[in-house]
Design an enzyme around this catalytic site. Structure first.
Site, PDB file in Angstrom:
ATOM      1  N   GLY A 106      24.173  24.615  42.341  1.00 52.68           N
ATOM      2  CA  GLY A 106      23.282  25.763  42.346  1.00 52.68           C
ATOM      3  C   GLY A 106      23.860  26.901  41.528  1.00 52.68           C
ATOM      4  N   GLY A 135      30.125  27.368  41.033  1.00 50.68           N
ATOM      5  CA  GLY A 135      31.426  26.987  40.487  1.00 50.68           C
ATOM      6  C   GLY A 135      31.359  25.771  39.585  1.00 50.68           C
ATOM      7  N   HIS A 178      31.646  34.522  30.372  1.00 52.26           N
ATOM      8  CA  HIS A 178      31.980  33.086  30.294  1.00 52.26           C
ATOM      9  C   HIS A 178      32.910  32.818  29.119  1.00 52.26           C
ATOM     10  CE1 HIS A 178      29.523  30.643  33.187  1.00 52.26           C
ATOM     11  NE2 HIS A 178      29.013  31.843  33.389  1.00 52.26           N
TER      12      HIS A 178
END
Length: 177
Positions: A11, A15, A51
């Site tokens: 989801g 992680g 990211h």
């Protein structure tokens, strides 16, 4: 050693990307990142930057929001590819009004032909409430079908929840996960 194809599901904020990155890095192969996100707004630009910073140096990055085949074709056996993520790729395909079945078939063929092992990150969105509008229901259906097709082709399928991996198919290679 990574299998030819690994699917990492989870989801939002589960992680899954961090786990997939560890799989690629632990392989000892040169890491390649296939980015499917498009920065449509400030929030997304910030997420992409976070990211990128979290990955650090050493990753060869290809921006491929729609056409993943050229980057997959160019990958070498001494590399490991992280495709992050199939959900954004599917979103981009739908927004471009592309033939989803044809695009998915082409993606699966490119993954099969890739000389490098590939780790694909994808969202599991079918465990939530039924969306209220037709587009969201169509997307949920398409995402579920894409995940099933990827899982059928992948020797290793891992679900990640709260940063913890749960192997659904195959065996995890020795890693720090």
């Amino acid at each position: 050693m990574l299998p030819k194809l690994t699917l990492v599901l989870g989801g939002a904020a589960s992680g899954k990307s961090a786990f997939a990155e560890r799989l690629v890095l632990d392989s000892g192969l040169a890491p390649v990142y296939l980015a499917t996100a498009q920065a449509w707004d400030e929030e997304m630009r910030g997420k992409i930057a976070r990211h990128r910073n979290a990955r650090g140096a050493g990753w060869l990055t290809h921006e491929a929001p729609l056409d993943l085949a050229p980057a997959l074709t160019a990958a070498r056996p001494d590399q490991a590819v992280l495709l992050d993520c199939a959900t954004l790729w599917l979103t981009n395909q739908m927004l471009a009004d592309h033939d989803l079945a044809a695009q998915e078939t082409a993606l699966l063929a490119a993954l099969d032909a890739c000389a490098a092992p590939v780790v694909v990150v994808s969202n599991e969105i079918g465990m939530s409430v039924v969306p209220e509008n037709a587009l969201a229901r169509r997307f949920r259906q398409a995402q579920g079908e894409l995940n099933q097709r990827l899982a059928a082709q992948a020797p290793l399928v891992v679900a990640v929840m709260a940063g913890l991996p749960l192997v659904l198919k195959g065996t995890l290679p020795g890693c720090r996960a």
